[in-house]
Design a protein around this motif. Sequence first.
Motif, PDB file in Angstrom:
ATOM      1  N   PRO A   1      39.602  36.212  55.222  1.00 18.58           N
ATOM      2  CA  PRO A   1      40.259  35.191  54.400  1.00 18.58           C
ATOM      3  C   PRO A   1      39.324  34.536  53.389  1.00 18.58           C
ATOM      4  O   PRO A   1      39.800  33.934  52.427  1.00 18.58           O
ATOM      5  N   ASP A   2      38.022  34.622  53.590  1.00 10.69           N
ATOM      6  CA  ASP A   2      37.077  33.937  52.718  1.00 10.69           C
ATOM      7  C   ASP A   2      36.478  34.846  51.650  1.00 10.69           C
ATOM      8  O   ASP A   2      35.561  34.448  50.938  1.00 10.69           O
ATOM      9  N   ILE A   3      36.974  36.084  51.539  1.00 15.31           N
ATOM     10  CA  ILE A   3      36.425  37.040  50.582  1.00 15.31           C
ATOM     11  C   ILE A   3      37.562  37.644  49.766  1.00 15.31           C
ATOM     12  O   ILE A   3      38.569  38.074  50.324  1.00 15.31           O
ATOM     13  N   ASN A   4      37.414  37.666  48.441  1.00 16.68           N
ATOM     14  CA  ASN A   4      38.335  38.474  47.644  1.00 16.68           C
ATOM     15  C   ASN A   4      37.546  39.548  46.902  1.00 16.68           C
ATOM     16  O   ASN A   4      36.324  39.467  46.779  1.00 16.68           O
ATOM     17  N   TYR A   5      38.267  40.550  46.416  1.00 18.80           N
ATOM     18  CA  TYR A   5      37.613  41.798  46.028  1.00 18.80           C
ATOM     19  C   TYR A   5      38.274  42.406  44.801  1.00 18.80           C
ATOM     20  O   TYR A   5      39.502  42.575  44.764  1.00 18.80           O
ATOM     21  N   LEU A   6      37.461  42.713  43.794  1.00 18.52           N
ATOM     22  CA  LEU A   6      37.919  43.423  42.612  1.00 18.52           C
ATOM     23  C   LEU A   6      37.511  44.882  42.725  1.00 18.52           C
ATOM     24  O   LEU A   6      36.327  45.205  42.642  1.00 18.52           O
ATOM     25  N   PRO A   7      38.465  45.792  42.926  1.00 17.94           N
ATOM     26  CA  PRO A   7      38.123  47.211  42.991  1.00 17.94           C
ATOM     27  C   PRO A   7      37.902  47.772  41.592  1.00 17.94           C
ATOM     28  O   PRO A   7      38.187  47.112  40.580  1.00 17.94           O
ATOM     29  N   GLN A   8      37.433  49.008  41.521  1.00 12.38           N
ATOM     30  CA  GLN A   8      37.255  49.636  40.214  1.00 12.38           C
ATOM     31  C   GLN A   8      38.594  49.998  39.579  1.00 12.38           C
ATOM     32  O   GLN A   8      38.706  50.021  38.358  1.00 12.38           O
TER      33      GLN A   8
ATOM     34  N   VAL B   1      37.743  35.571  39.678  1.00  8.86           N
ATOM     35  CA  VAL B   1      36.704  34.541  39.557  1.00  8.86           C
ATOM     36  C   VAL B   1      37.286  33.165  39.835  1.00  8.86           C
ATOM     37  O   VAL B   1      36.649  32.319  40.472  1.00  8.86           O
ATOM     38  N   LYS B   2      38.522  32.946  39.393  1.00 13.52           N
ATOM     39  CA  LYS B   2      39.145  31.629  39.519  1.00 13.52           C
ATOM     40  C   LYS B   2      39.957  31.446  40.805  1.00 13.52           C
ATOM     41  O   LYS B   2      40.315  30.320  41.155  1.00 13.52           O
ATOM     42  N   THR B   3      40.256  32.535  41.512  1.00 12.66           N
ATOM     43  CA  THR B   3      41.033  32.429  42.748  1.00 12.66           C
ATOM     44  C   THR B   3      40.155  31.869  43.862  1.00 12.66           C
ATOM     45  O   THR B   3      39.028  32.328  44.057  1.00 12.66           O
ATOM     46  N   PRO B   4      40.633  30.880  44.623  1.00 14.98           N
ATOM     47  CA  PRO B   4      39.806  30.272  45.674  1.00 14.98           C
ATOM     48  C   PRO B   4      39.359  31.274  46.725  1.00 14.98           C
ATOM     49  O   PRO B   4      40.145  32.075  47.231  1.00 14.98           O
ATOM     50  N   ALA B   5      38.081  31.237  47.034  1.00 13.81           N
ATOM     51  CA  ALA B   5      37.478  32.052  48.099  1.00 13.81           C
ATOM     52  C   ALA B   5      36.014  31.625  48.189  1.00 13.81           C
ATOM     53  O   ALA B   5      35.435  31.142  47.216  1.00 13.81           O
ATOM     54  N   LYS B   6      35.429  31.799  49.364  1.00  8.97           N
ATOM     55  CA  LYS B   6      34.003  31.522  49.471  1.00  8.97           C
ATOM     56  C   LYS B   6      33.176  32.557  48.723  1.00  8.97           C
ATOM     57  O   LYS B   6      32.162  32.240  48.090  1.00  8.97           O
ATOM     58  N   PHE B   7      33.634  33.827  48.807  1.00 10.24           N
ATOM     59  CA  PHE B   7      32.876  34.921  48.207  1.00 10.24           C
ATOM     60  C   PHE B   7      33.821  35.845  47.450  1.00 10.24           C
ATOM     61  O   PHE B   7      34.935  36.119  47.900  1.00 10.24           O
ATOM     62  N   THR B   8      33.336  36.322  46.317  1.00 13.49           N
ATOM     63  CA  THR B   8      34.084  37.270  45.503  1.00 13.49           C
ATOM     64  C   THR B   8      33.213  38.488  45.244  1.00 13.49           C
ATOM     65  O   THR B   8      32.079  38.358  44.758  1.00 13.49           O
ATOM     66  N   LEU B   9      33.743  39.664  45.564  1.00 11.53           N
ATOM     67  CA  LEU B   9      33.054  40.928  45.335  1.00 11.53           C
ATOM     68  C   LEU B   9      33.653  41.579  44.098  1.00 11.53           C
ATOM     69  O   LEU B   9      34.870  41.792  44.035  1.00 11.53           O
ATOM     70  N   LEU B  10      32.815  41.889  43.116  1.00 11.92           N
ATOM     71  CA  LEU B  10      33.273  42.478  41.861  1.00 11.92           C
ATOM     72  C   LEU B  10      32.626  43.841  41.689  1.00 11.92           C
ATOM     73  O   LEU B  10      31.409  43.947  41.514  1.00 11.92           O
ATOM     74  N   ASP B  11      33.449  44.887  41.725  1.00 12.33           N
ATOM     75  CA  ASP B  11      32.947  46.255  41.622  1.00 12.33           C
ATOM     76  C   ASP B  11      33.120  46.746  40.184  1.00 12.33           C
ATOM     77  O   ASP B  11      34.243  46.957  39.721  1.00 12.33           O
ATOM     78  N   GLU B  12      32.018  46.904  39.477  1.00 17.67           N
ATOM     79  CA  GLU B  12      32.024  47.332  38.074  1.00 17.67           C
ATOM     80  C   GLU B  12      32.946  46.449  37.228  1.00 17.67           C
ATOM     81  O   GLU B  12      33.830  46.942  36.522  1.00 17.67           O
ATOM     82  N   PRO B  13      32.752  45.131  37.243  1.00 21.45           N
ATOM     83  CA  PRO B  13      33.698  44.246  36.552  1.00 21.45           C
ATOM     84  C   PRO B  13      33.657  44.343  35.037  1.00 21.45           C
ATOM     85  O   PRO B  13      34.645  44.022  34.372  1.00 21.45           O
TER      86      PRO B  13
END
Length: 214
Positions: free
Chosen positions: A72-79, A135-147
């Motif tokens: 719940p504390d991580i969101n993720y941007l896939p390629q 970037v703007k969505t609430p989460a403790k951590f955001t993972l960005l893959d090739e953003p």
Amino acid sequence: MSILEIDSIILELGARRILSDIYIKCETGKVTTLVGANGSGKSCLLNIIMGKLTPLSKSVRIDNKPLKSVYPDINYLPQVPFVPGRLTVSRVFSDYQVRLEEFINHFPSFKTKVKHRFRQLSGGERRLIEVYLLVKTPAKFTLLDEPFTHIVPVHLEKIKPVIQSEKTKGFLITDHLYKEVMDIAQNRYLLQQGKTWPVKDMADLQRLGYINIS
């Protein structure tokens, strides 16, 4: 401050060992970058963190508490793109509860495109919006893959300070545009031959054989 730590990763695909000696620490309020050649395992590592890929072993922790199957504390941007092409730009921002007006203040060229469907935008425009939303969505951590892939330079120079301004979140970013991610990061790692190496600057990347700046 919260800390996301990843270590004890062993990943094999067939007879090939992809990841074997990994340690990454990502802190809220900081940008952490992971650079490495195509095929080095960067996306695999992010998928392991998110529970989308099962390795032989792993340890993923937030504040020393192991993460199991719920993130719940991580969101993720896939390629790959994730916003449905049929949705309008304004609908996407509404669904994610992110302020469209603030986005347009940063990127005024989108003022005339708020009624466009996502599939009508260029690949770089779609990527920019997807990055901004996470970037703007609430989460403790955001993972960005090739953003930054396909984002034009003028937009790239504006999205970087937007990322840096999010002081309550921690970011883990991979990108083949290593100069761009090295530039905004406080913690930096190189993934090479299945291992992570802490690096400080371009000189370290050259010393480890990743780039040649001579």
